[in-house]
Scaffold this motif. Sequence first.
Motif, PDB file in Angstrom:
ATOM      1  N   SER A 106      -5.040   7.231   6.549  1.00 44.43           N
ATOM      2  CA  SER A 106      -4.368   5.945   6.381  1.00 44.43           C
ATOM      3  C   SER A 106      -5.278   4.956   5.646  1.00 44.43           C
ATOM      4  O   SER A 106      -6.475   5.186   5.494  1.00 44.43           O
ATOM      5  CB  SER A 106      -4.034   5.365   7.742  1.00 44.43           C
ATOM      6  N   ASP A 108      -6.119   2.159   6.854  1.00 38.87           N
ATOM      7  CA  ASP A 108      -7.073   1.743   7.881  1.00 38.87           C
ATOM      8  C   ASP A 108      -8.308   2.641   7.879  1.00 38.87           C
ATOM      9  O   ASP A 108      -9.443   2.162   7.891  1.00 38.87           O
ATOM     10  CB  ASP A 108      -6.424   1.828   9.273  1.00 38.87           C
ATOM     11  N   PHE A 109      -8.036   3.928   7.874  1.00 39.21           N
ATOM     12  CA  PHE A 109      -9.134   4.895   7.904  1.00 39.21           C
ATOM     13  C   PHE A 109     -10.045   4.706   6.700  1.00 39.21           C
ATOM     14  O   PHE A 109     -11.272   4.622   6.814  1.00 39.21           O
ATOM     15  CB  PHE A 109      -8.561   6.312   7.917  1.00 39.21           C
ATOM     16  N   LYS A 112     -12.197   1.595   6.869  1.00 36.87           N
ATOM     17  CA  LYS A 112     -13.329   1.746   7.784  1.00 36.87           C
ATOM     18  C   LYS A 112     -14.456   2.526   7.136  1.00 36.87           C
ATOM     19  O   LYS A 112     -15.628   2.132   7.199  1.00 36.87           O
ATOM     20  CB  LYS A 112     -12.895   2.491   9.062  1.00 36.87           C
ATOM     21  N   ILE A 113     -14.130   3.660   6.539  1.00 33.12           N
ATOM     22  CA  ILE A 113     -15.224   4.474   6.006  1.00 33.12           C
ATOM     23  C   ILE A 113     -15.841   3.806   4.778  1.00 33.12           C
ATOM     24  O   ILE A 113     -17.040   3.900   4.555  1.00 33.12           O
ATOM     25  CB  ILE A 113     -14.817   5.933   5.707  1.00 33.12           C
ATOM     26  N   ILE A 116     -18.305   1.419   6.199  1.00 35.49           N
ATOM     27  CA  ILE A 116     -19.462   2.125   6.732  1.00 35.49           C
ATOM     28  C   ILE A 116     -20.367   2.612   5.616  1.00 35.49           C
ATOM     29  O   ILE A 116     -21.591   2.586   5.726  1.00 35.49           O
ATOM     30  CB  ILE A 116     -19.001   3.309   7.614  1.00 35.49           C
TER      31      ILE A 116
ATOM     32  N   LEU B  87     -15.344   4.919  14.381  1.00 30.78           N
ATOM     33  CA  LEU B  87     -14.744   4.073  13.347  1.00 30.78           C
ATOM     34  C   LEU B  87     -14.180   2.767  13.895  1.00 30.78           C
ATOM     35  O   LEU B  87     -13.705   1.935  13.139  1.00 30.78           O
ATOM     36  CB  LEU B  87     -13.646   4.855  12.607  1.00 30.78           C
ATOM     37  N   PHE B  89     -11.482   2.111  15.662  1.00 28.02           N
ATOM     38  CA  PHE B  89     -10.035   1.910  15.652  1.00 28.02           C
ATOM     39  C   PHE B  89      -9.586   1.260  16.961  1.00 28.02           C
ATOM     40  O   PHE B  89     -10.108   1.580  18.019  1.00 28.02           O
ATOM     41  CB  PHE B  89      -9.315   3.253  15.530  1.00 28.02           C
ATOM     42  N   LYS B  93      -3.820   2.444  17.598  1.00 26.52           N
ATOM     43  CA  LYS B  93      -3.662   3.087  16.291  1.00 26.52           C
ATOM     44  C   LYS B  93      -4.203   4.511  16.235  1.00 26.52           C
ATOM     45  O   LYS B  93      -3.988   5.221  15.249  1.00 26.52           O
ATOM     46  CB  LYS B  93      -4.366   2.251  15.216  1.00 26.52           C
ATOM     47  N   GLU B  97      -2.872   8.294  13.779  1.00 19.96           N
ATOM     48  CA  GLU B  97      -3.854   8.828  12.832  1.00 19.96           C
ATOM     49  C   GLU B  97      -4.251  10.242  13.242  1.00 19.96           C
ATOM     50  O   GLU B  97      -4.301  11.152  12.405  1.00 19.96           O
ATOM     51  CB  GLU B  97      -5.091   7.921  12.796  1.00 19.96           C
ATOM     52  N   ARG B 100      -1.829  13.029  12.370  1.00 19.58           N
ATOM     53  CA  ARG B 100      -1.834  13.532  10.999  1.00 19.58           C
ATOM     54  C   ARG B 100      -3.085  14.367  10.713  1.00 19.58           C
ATOM     55  O   ARG B 100      -3.020  15.392  10.042  1.00 19.58           O
ATOM     56  CB  ARG B 100      -1.730  12.364  10.012  1.00 19.58           C
TER      57      ARG B 100
END
Lengths: 222, 222
Positions: A106, A108-109, A112-113, A116, B87, B89, B93, B97, B100
């Motif tokens: 996503s 969002d994912f 985040k990375i 980072i 991360l 989250f 959520k 995630e 998937r």
Amino acid sequence: MLSQAIQDYLKTIYKLEEDGTVSTTAIAKELNISGASVTGMLKRLASMKLVDYNSYKGVRLTNEGRKIALEIIRHHRLLELYLREALGFPLEKIHDEACRLEHVVSQDFLQKIEEILGNPEYDPHGHPIPSKDGDIEISNEKPLVNFRNGDVVIVKRLSDHDPQMLSYFEKMKILPSTIIRIVDKAPFNGPITVFFNGESQIIGNEISKNIFVELYEEKEEN
Amino acid sequence: MLSQAIQDYLKTIYKLEEDGTVSTTAIAKELNISGASVTGMLKRLASMKLVDYNSYKGVRLTNEGRKIALEIIRHHRLLELYLREALGFPLEKIHDEACRLEHVVSQDFLQKIEEILGNPEYDPHGHPIPSKDGDIEISNEKPLVNFRNGDVVIVKRLSDHDPQMLSYFEKMKILPSTIIRIVDKAPFNGPITVFFNGESQIIGNEISKNIFVELYEEKEEN
DNA sequence: AACAGATTTTAGTCCCATCTAATTTCAAAT
DNA sequence: ATTTGAAATTAGATGGGACTAAAATCTGTT
């Protein structure tokens, strides 16, 4: 949401597009599927306005198609870097993992990375990472084999097609940013003697076509 | 490799199996698809020996089917924990995630995150994480609403079906390991006054059915 | 200009996973 | 024991994405 198959087609066409329009067969080879399947999909992509397609004349991405391709490539490269930096994956395994993850992560994912990783610009092979808006650096490094004895070059990018070769690069510590001096090119496309990291190494001519470099400009001390 | 659809069916059947055999309709509801589709798939699963299926009599996982279901659940729960711990989250959520990602992550990936998380036993909702061999803790916590005034309980698990409720739990700081004293249960299924983290709170009766707890046994000092 | 060989497309099939509509079966109540 | 309503299954269709075999088109060479 576009299917994974469609995403893969767009990504593949993007990669092949450097050499003008893209042929059915080139796509088929890259994706390991039959030419007939590709023709079918190209029609679908054209009807979705993701490519411009003329029978027998090859295909090009539309702006919309290119945008999506770059989005996927962005996922892929961020993931590759994350797998390497955060999870310690070996260079030769990041590609396959990223190929599977790139379709399901996503925003969002990714955000985040990206945080980072500190908003990185390049993936572990040295490919530029597209921005959220789909901007991407145009890079013009050349294969090591094109340079001459005495040239000092900096590695910008490694070809990522062959995992075994990547494993070799990793073992040799030939990575983006490595600075290499060309000591001797043997004649008749022979091996190349290079000097880096404090020692001489000999690398094959074939392999040297997969190391993309630029002439290294010495920086002044500050 | 089994398709994502098949993996989802097995996971769903596993979850529903607590109440004996699983009905076609229950699966259909859970997966948001028609009953007819489920019947079709159950036949396929039966032919693959992943379930025992008798027309009109419901379905159960075979050992092989259960093994695969637990493998997926293992992926899911490790991923949920990683998304949360590594991360950052928010609780509500992580489920989508993980749903998937669970179908595409490699063993390498799982091994890395398991290491990073320090071989965890529970996901962020308090569900036990199956081992590689498919062993899983049997847990027997009960909903908070079942307990009585004066009981001191420890939260073991939160129901993870409703993201909004999870968001509420997170805001309230009701999380696995939270220790709660039941101060007062209003009559006629009224709200419950509880005391935890140094203050009184009132929580609705419905919500209290989604907080699974055990009686808290005070540990001796050592 | 015509032919050969490669590339591409068409035609027709298949499997997966879904759907709707119609039918069958089950189980509970009269 | 029959009825009835819910649950489940069958029948038939669809779309996605792949396939093979056959036909069409392109291109380079004579």
